[in-house]
Design an enzyme around this catalytic site. Structure first.
Site, mmCIF file in Angstrom:
data_model
loop_
_atom_site.group_PDB
_atom_site.id
_atom_site.type_symbol
_atom_site.label_atom_id
_atom_site.label_comp_id
_atom_site.label_asym_id
_atom_site.label_seq_id
_atom_site.Cartn_x
_atom_site.Cartn_y
_atom_site.Cartn_z
ATOM 1 N N TRP A 245 -9.459 6.958 -7.947
ATOM 2 C CA TRP A 245 -10.816 6.443 -7.795
ATOM 3 C C TRP A 245 -11.466 6.984 -6.521
ATOM 4 O O TRP A 245 -12.570 7.516 -6.553
ATOM 5 C CB TRP A 245 -10.814 4.914 -7.757
ATOM 6 C CG TRP A 245 -12.193 4.345 -7.528
ATOM 7 C CD1 TRP A 245 -13.140 4.110 -8.477
ATOM 8 C CD2 TRP A 245 -12.781 3.989 -6.260
ATOM 9 N NE1 TRP A 245 -14.284 3.629 -7.889
ATOM 10 C CE2 TRP A 245 -14.103 3.554 -6.540
ATOM 11 C CE3 TRP A 245 -12.340 4.016 -4.938
ATOM 12 C CZ2 TRP A 245 -14.970 3.120 -5.523
ATOM 13 C CZ3 TRP A 245 -13.202 3.600 -3.933
ATOM 14 C CH2 TRP A 245 -14.493 3.146 -4.229
ATOM 15 N N ASP A 264 -11.980 4.625 -13.409
ATOM 16 C CA ASP A 264 -11.515 3.261 -13.151
ATOM 17 C C ASP A 264 -12.505 2.430 -12.344
ATOM 18 O O ASP A 264 -12.186 1.306 -11.939
ATOM 19 C CB ASP A 264 -10.170 3.301 -12.416
ATOM 20 C CG ASP A 264 -9.073 3.930 -13.273
ATOM 21 O OD1 ASP A 264 -9.008 3.594 -14.470
ATOM 22 O OD2 ASP A 264 -8.299 4.755 -12.749
ATOM 23 N N ASP A 265 -13.703 2.961 -12.119
ATOM 24 C CA ASP A 265 -14.688 2.260 -11.298
ATOM 25 C C ASP A 265 -15.216 1.015 -12.010
ATOM 26 O O ASP A 265 -15.679 1.081 -13.160
ATOM 27 C CB ASP A 265 -15.848 3.205 -10.976
ATOM 28 C CG ASP A 265 -16.875 2.555 -10.079
ATOM 29 O OD1 ASP A 265 -16.594 2.435 -8.872
ATOM 30 O OD2 ASP A 265 -17.933 2.149 -10.581
ATOM 31 N N VAL A 266 -15.165 -0.115 -11.334
ATOM 32 C CA VAL A 266 -15.610 -1.386 -11.918
ATOM 33 C C VAL A 266 -17.112 -1.342 -12.214
ATOM 34 O O VAL A 266 -17.577 -1.856 -13.237
ATOM 35 C CB VAL A 266 -15.274 -2.557 -10.976
ATOM 36 C CG1 VAL A 266 -15.870 -3.859 -11.497
ATOM 37 C CG2 VAL A 266 -13.765 -2.705 -10.818
#
Length: 310
Positions: A245, A264-266
């Site tokens: 990330w 995978d970034d929220v």
């Protein structure tokens, strides 16, 4: 006006005490100003309705600049606080890179028109660029500090770090801060950073990154010469505390690889949920499937999706 140190594509001119920087048609100062204004706790520049003020450290000078725009396109840079610069070319180069003006984003817009997700909203933000973090240490530090915490607290940590170890220029009773250089951080102890409420591990990671840069074991030039997103990602993820990330965040915001993708970034997950009008976030396999259509423009697709959140 041109200079041997600048890309010939950069068009600019001096106009009295100010500089004018010509921008592509696919640029909107207003759209980028909205992005820069997203946090009231930003400490490295002041963004108001129609201008940006920030300090820059260029070679042996520290300058304070004000950036406005004519007709929402041409950028006008004015020097403040008696910091008229001999490094005008360096100022132009920094602003050009910060606003990612060297990237032709017309192919991205063409792609977005045909994309089942992007076509619904990209046109609303026409002229938005990936606002960069040109300094590698700042980009790494921001990535490290932002790991597994919300954005508001990440800004708080950055402010504490900057105001404790950075320098500033004062103008009209206000301090305009510069991000600490690696040499200001590399010789600190872990406790110096944990006192800022940074975790012990993040403190270790930040100190290590500063030491690598200070001792020329890592540099922006070295990474750019590699010129391969996967190879640079491998180099970065070998560094303690830099996972995929953080690596892809740096690849996007600092190194300007258009196909970097922080899967995978929220924030990306939340924005896709919003764009798809779902109750649940898409799973990783779905996101990979969506991104296949974004080809070499995954960074811009991600940045425009983030824009839906503010």
């Amino acid at each position: 006006m041109q200079n041997q140190f600048l890309d010939p594509a950069i068009k600019w001119e001096e106009n009295g005490e100010s500089l004018k920087i010509y921008t592509p048609k696919e640029f909107s100062f207003r759209q980028n100003l909205k992005y820069l204004s997203r946090s009231p706790n930003e400490c490295l520049f002041e963004a108001t309705e129609d201008k940006i003020i920030r300090a820059l450290s260029l070679h042996n000078e520290t300058v304070l600049i004000e950036i406005t725009a004519e007709n929402d396109t041409m950028l006008v840079v004015r020097f403040l606080a008696d910091t008229a610069s001999r490094e005008k070319e360096a100022v132009v180069k920094y602003v050009y890179e910060w606003f990612d003006l060297g990237t032709d984003i017309r192919p991205f817009y063409d792609l977005a028109k045909r994309d089942p997700i992007l076509h619904n909203f990209v046109h609303h933000f026409f002229g938005l660029r990936i606002m960069g973090i040109p300094d590698l240490f700042e980009a790494l530090a921001w990535g490290i500090m932002g790991q597994q915490i919300n954005l508001a607290f990440a800004y708080t940590l950055k402010r504490r770090l900057v105001e404790k170890f950075g320098t500033f220029v004062e103008h009209d009773g206000r301090k305009y801060w510069l991000f600490p250089k690696p040499e200001a951080i590399a010789h600190l102890q872990i406790k110096d950073l944990t006192e800022l409420k940074m975790t012990g591990r993040k403190s270790e990671y930040l100190l290590n990154a500063a030491k690598l840069l200070l001792h020329d074991e890592l540099s922006k030039e070295q990474l750019l010469q590699t010129n391969n997103v996967k190879e640079v990602e491998k180099i970065l993820t070998k560094i303690r505390g830099i996972g995929p990330w953080t690596a892809n965040y740096v690849l996007m915001r600092c190194l300007r690889f258009p196909n970097a993708f922080p899967i995978d970034d929220v924030g990306l997950h939340n924005s896709l949920k919003l764009a798809l009008e779902r109750d649940e976030k898409p799973v990783k396999e779905e996101i990979l499937s969506f991104s296949e259509g974004w080809a070499e423009w995954k960074s811009y697709a991600t940045f425009y999706l983030w824009r839906l959140l503010y």
